[in-house]
Scaffold this active site. Structure first.
Site, PDB file in Angstrom:
ATOM      1  N   GLY A   1      62.870-149.857   1.452  1.00  0.00           N
ATOM      2  CA  GLY A   1      63.493-148.616   1.919  1.00  0.00           C
ATOM      3  C   GLY A   1      64.374-147.956   0.874  1.00  0.00           C
ATOM      4  N   SER A   2      65.075-146.909   1.334  1.00  0.00           N
ATOM      5  CA  SER A   2      65.842-146.036   0.441  1.00  0.00           C
ATOM      6  C   SER A   2      66.876-146.779  -0.387  1.00  0.00           C
ATOM      7  CB  SER A   2      66.547-144.975   1.279  1.00  0.00           C
ATOM      8  OG  SER A   2      67.530-144.327   0.505  1.00  0.00           O
ATOM      9  N   SER A   3      67.046-146.322  -1.630  1.00  0.00           N
ATOM     10  CA  SER A   3      68.054-146.911  -2.520  1.00  0.00           C
ATOM     11  C   SER A   3      69.470-146.679  -2.008  1.00  0.00           C
ATOM     12  CB  SER A   3      67.910-146.347  -3.927  1.00  0.00           C
ATOM     13  OG  SER A   3      68.230-144.975  -3.934  1.00  0.00           O
ATOM     14  N   VAL A   4      69.632-145.708  -1.088  1.00  0.00           N
ATOM     15  CA  VAL A   4      70.952-145.456  -0.490  1.00  0.00           C
ATOM     16  C   VAL A   4      71.418-146.704   0.291  1.00  0.00           C
ATOM     17  CG1 VAL A   4      72.242-143.924   1.066  1.00  0.00           C
ATOM     18  CG2 VAL A   4      70.476-142.993  -0.388  1.00  0.00           C
TER      19      VAL A   4
END
Lengths: 384, 129
Positions: free
Chosen positions: B58-61
């Site tokens: 999933g997102s690097s955030v």
């Protein structure tokens, strides 16, 4: 990864907690990507700016580190969530606005240039050939590697920030020599910017870190940006090599069938309630061209036009902005279509756009329908 | 392959998942509890464990989520993965949570409830107790 004595000492915390954290990020990134060492960079471009994406955790983190973190090299910034000049025209709550301004303030305190643009390659001077940079914005990293003769990996928000603070990046992947194992042969006739966006999207799916690409004709800046934006959206790939590749390279066609598959994936609506232009943001040439295309015509529905603030200021002086506003455009600087909080599915069923990158995020993040059209079709169908 | 992504020295009990973890969206940033019903660690506290999982997705955030759970004292003591992904690597780096990768064989043999000591300066970083 080999570290110098000075780098080791910073990693142990002998230059303070912020430097230690920045080194931890680069070491972790370097180990994950099999880097051999750290090398100097001259320019960092940061993502992780829009409160809509980084949220409270990101806002708090930036506020904390901005107390003592300072960037060591020229550092520019991706778009944020809104344009402060007209934010009151949109339904954004006070909390969003104040958190976004806090993020802005944290970056400025660290010494970052508040450019709020995803097209740094179009609004800043390009350093000399082969210069190492650290770009976290995917379309900008791809443009830098493919068109600007710069070298960067597809950085994360964190590796780019750590690189800005330290002035170095892990030496791995596209920073070294990279030979793609795939060549994409462009076969679609009479392509427009939408076609190039879909080609980029397709290339990002099949490519690993870079791809060769052949069969391209003359492309204008809008088409180049569309291709970079499309690629950055669909995968980890961050470079086009404009060569055939040697005979051992796997060859893949991008023809009508492949294009139709991308189109079917992203085009989910017959028509849009509003239009967005930009993602990547429009540069001055595109604004000039849009103004010419709209001469004597007006949009019949809302049309949001996203551009960097510096481009807006130049366009204002030339008179383009007055002309675009007359045609019914909403001019928005400092922000972009991609992950915008200004388009909400409670108010909007579907959006018309010529941006593949914009389409991907409108569909998956905003949850609205997407109607893909080239700029030519948009002007023909949606204005009179 | 063994890699040391974030160094450190801790002792604790293994909590293992064969599912990858998406830190953005499925891990509560205050409690550190996994809210995804289909995940094998659904509603299990990861606080003070040595968390073993194949990799992040999933997102690097999601790296900010790892930083948040550390700030809220609900984070694992260390993480051990099969594959290094940039989200978990940078998240652990931000939060100063030791992170190593291990071979597929060692990943198979490691089980929830085992007590280990982890020392990234040692030639054999994991010691089973």
């Amino acid at each position: 990864m080999e570290l110098t004595r000075e780098e080791e000492s910073a990693l142990k915390g002998e230059q303070g907690e912020t430097m230690q954290m920045a080194y931890r990020i680069l070491v972790a990134t370097g180990e994950a990507t099999d880097a051999e060492k750290l090398i100097p960079i001259e320019w960092a471009h940061l993502s992780g700016v829009n409160y809509n994406t980084i949220g409270d955790a990101g806002e708090e983190f930036l506020s904390t580190i901005s107390k003592d973190a300072r960037v060591k090299v020229k550092t520019t910034l991706n778009p944020m969530g809104f344009d402060i000049d007209n934010v009151s025209n949109y339904k954004l709550d006070e909390n969003f606005i104040s958190k976004q301004l806090s993020i802005r303030n944290s970056y400025e305190t660290m010494g970052v240039i508040p450019s709020f643009s995803c097209i740094p390659y179009e609004i800043f001077d390009i350093p000399k050939n082969g210069t190492q940079v650290a770009f976290a914005e995917s379309n900008a990293a791809i443009h830098a590697n493919s068109y600007d003769n710069l070298k960067t990996n597809k950085e994360s928000a964190f590796s780019a920030l750590a690189s800005a603070i330290i002035g170095k990046s892990p030496y791995s992947s596209l920073r070294k020599e990279d030979t793609p194992n795939i060549t994409i042969q462009m076969k679609v006739k009479n392509p427009n910017e939408l076609t190039y966006g879909m080609l980029g999207f397709y290339a990002g799916k099949v490519g690993d870190t870079s791809v060769n690409i052949s069969g391209l004709g003359e492309m204008d800046q809008r088409q180049c940006k569309a291709m970079c934006g499309g690629m950055g959206t669909s995968g980890t790939c961050a470079k086009f090599n404009f060569v055939e590749g040697d005979p051992n390279t796997e060859k893949i066609d991008f023809d009508e069938k492949e294009m139709q598959n991308v189109h079917d994936e992203l085009n989910t609506a017959e028509k849009g309630d509003l239009i967005t232009l930009g993602s990547p943001q429009l540069g001055l040439d595109e604004i000039s061209d849009l103004t010419a295309k709209l001469k004597g015509r007006s949009f019949e529905k809302r049309c949001m036009v996203f551009l960097p603030r510096t481009v807006k200021e130049q366009a204002q002086k030339i008179g383009y902005i007055t002309e675009l506003e007359r045609a019914g455009c909403e001019i928005l600087s400092d922000c972009c279509t991609c992950l915008t909080p200004l388009i909400c599915k409670d108010d909007v069923d579907a959006v018309t756009t010529n941006s593949i990158k914009g389409a991907f995020y409108l569909k998956n993040s905003n949850g609205v329908g997407v109607n893909l059209k080239s700029l030519k079709e948009i002007v023909e169908d949606e204005t009179r | 392959m063994n890699k040391i992504l974030v160094s450190g020295k801790v002792e604790g009990i293994i909590l293992k998942s064969n599912d990858p973890i998406n830190f953005l969206g499925t891990v509560d940033k205050k409690t550190g509890i996994i809210s995804d019903k289909d995940h094998s660690l659904f509603e299990k506290p990861i606080k003070d464990s040595i968390l073993v999982f194949p990799s992040g997705i999933g997102s690097s955030v999601g790296a900010y989520t790892i930083y948040s759970i550390k700030s809220n004292n609900t984070s694992p003591l260390a993480m051990i993965c099969k594959k290094a992904d940039l989200t978990v690597a940078t998240g652990c780096a931000l939060a100063n949570i030791p992170l190593i990768t291990i071979s597929d064989e060692e990943f198979e043999s490691i089980k929830t409830g085992m007590k280990i000591s982890l020392d990234t300066d040692s030639t054999t970083p994991i010691h089973y107790q």
